[in-house]
Design an enzyme around this catalytic site. Structure first.
Site, short mmCIF file in Angstrom:
data_model
loop_
_atom_site.label_atom_id
_atom_site.label_comp_id
_atom_site.label_asym_id
_atom_site.label_seq_id
_atom_site.Cartn_x
_atom_site.Cartn_y
_atom_site.Cartn_z
N HIS A 92 -11.97 -2.47 0.43
CA HIS A 92 -11.25 -1.92 1.57
C HIS A 92 -12.06 -2.19 2.83
CE1 HIS A 92 -10.26 1.71 4.15
NE2 HIS A 92 -9.04 1.32 3.85
N ASP A 101 0.84 -1.19 0.00
CA ASP A 101 0.00 0.00 0.00
C ASP A 101 0.88 1.25 0.00
OD1 ASP A 101 -1.99 1.86 0.26
OD2 ASP A 101 -2.88 0.99 2.07
N HIS A 121 -0.51 4.16 -0.19
CA HIS A 121 -1.34 4.95 0.73
C HIS A 121 -1.46 6.42 0.34
CE1 HIS A 121 -3.36 5.45 4.65
NE2 HIS A 121 -3.38 4.13 4.68
#
Length: 382
Positions: A285, A184, A186
């Site tokens: 998610h 990730d 992010h």
């Protein structure tokens, strides 16, 4: 037909917002409207939207979704979408309980009997990451996800880039060739940094690289997709089909809507259908609570292009409560060979411990995300 009689919200540790919808016939549905760091605001939005539901037939789920999302001149965004998501999940839970069937049966029936799940690993140093990955493997998981880095310079130093590679290499060393690691980014990486680091990670074959740019820069994601052979994923901060369309057209491989942010079960099913047109897999998610996880799984059991499911059981930043603490029966969400078996109970397939939830709400929570700054004092994405 049951009529919606009451809507309540519960702000519970570590950072979740639960929604309870009760009908005049006594059926109770649960949803999760968590919006990390903004759940108090969402709570107010749920209260206002409830005005549109009280006294209405509970089983008109699609009609309610249309009214909740389009019944005001000002629409969309994470707050309203999260409020709608929690209410929508609860209405599907009611529908399933009314008809005596799990939600995935109402969505067309199962296309699979179990769903592969992955867990998060923390740690800043390769040695820590090895230990955390080994613990997830010991717990029976066959896939993990990790942050590529913490705070990143706008144009990364050699040391920052090497740190990313060392951490991913440590995870791959423990996982071997038969398990997966997703990485990730992010939204902490500029496009330039993401393009520099991706070729360095290709030898470690990540399952996907997640959120290489912040969502407001989704127009740049196509450039990143074209720069790497690693599958690219995004979507936790996209809230409807319209926002997903450009990234699907840009060539992402995995769409990651959040069932507690992107309008609930109703909208995510539509996002999944749109993704299928672009040969894109779904991996929602969900570093959230048990209700959000159950809602994700219900969609997954009825969705052909479903890749894997994120879950936060044992996640390193849960403080004050764990995912399974709010359930009467924990067995439906236990792992078996890295998967969760098909949920068969009516509605979302879980039993919420209402007494524990009400007690937790009295304590409440005030979770906030960190504020990071670069050494020069400027703001840094987290």
């Amino acid at each position: 037909m049951p009529v919606i009689a009451r809507v309540e919200t519960f702000l519970v540790a570590p950072r979740w917002l639960f929604v309870r919808v009760e009908t005049d016939t006594g059926i109770v549905g649960w949803g999760e409207a968590t919006c990390e760091g903004r759940s108090e605001t969402v709570r107010a939005a749920v209260g206002q939207l409830a005005e549109l539901l009280i006294g209405r037939p509970a089983l008109r789920v699609e009609d309610h979704w249309q009214v909740l999302t389009k019944g005001s001149f000002y629409r969309g965004g994470p707050i309203l979408a999260s409020a709608v998501a929690g209410l929508d999940q609860a209405l599907w839970d009611i529908a399933g309980k009314h008809f005596g069937a799990p939600v995935h049966q109402l969505l067309g029936g199962p296309v699979r009997d179990r769903i592969r799940v992955y867990g998060w690993v923390g740690g800043d140093e390769p040695g820590e990451i090895r230990d955390h990955v080994a613990a997830q493997v010991e717990a029976g998981l066959t896939a993990v996800k990790m942050n590529a880095s913490g705070r990143m310079s706008p144009l990364a130093t050699v040391a920052e880039l090497n740190g990313v590679v060392a951490r991913v290499a440590a995870a791959r060393e423990v996982l071997g060739d038969d398990r997966d690691v997703a990485v990730d980014l992010h939204g902490r990486f500029t496009l330039a940094n993401a393009r520099r680091v991706a070729p360095l990670l290709e030898p470690y074959r990540p399952l996907f690289l997640e959120e290489p740019v912040v969502p407001e820069n989704s127009h740049l994601i196509g450039e990143f997709v074209r720069s790497t052979t690693i599958p690219v994923s995004t979507g936790e901060r996209l809230y409807n089909r319209q926002e997903f369309l450009p990234v699907l057209q840009a060539g992402i491989a995995v769409a990651q809507p959040d069932l507690s942010h992107a309008g609930g079960i109703t909208e995510v099913r539509k996002i999944a259908a749109l993704a299928e047109v672009y040969d894109v897999q779904l991996a929602p998610h969900c570093p959230l609570g048990p209700i959000a996880l159950a809602a994700c799984l219900q969609v997954g059991f009825a969705t052909p292009n479903y890749l894997i499911q994120e879950q936060s059981i044992g996640i390193h930043y849960n403080r004050g409560a764990e995912v399974l603490d709010y359930l009467l029966d924990k067995t439906p969400l236990t792992f078996k060979d890295g998967h969760i078996e098909r949920l068969t109970a009516p509605g979302l397939g879980i039993e919420v411990d209402e007494q524990v939830v009400r007690a937790a709400d009295k304590a409440g929570h005030a979770w906030r995300g960190p504020i990071w700054r670069h050494p020069d004092g400027s703001f840094a994405e987290w």
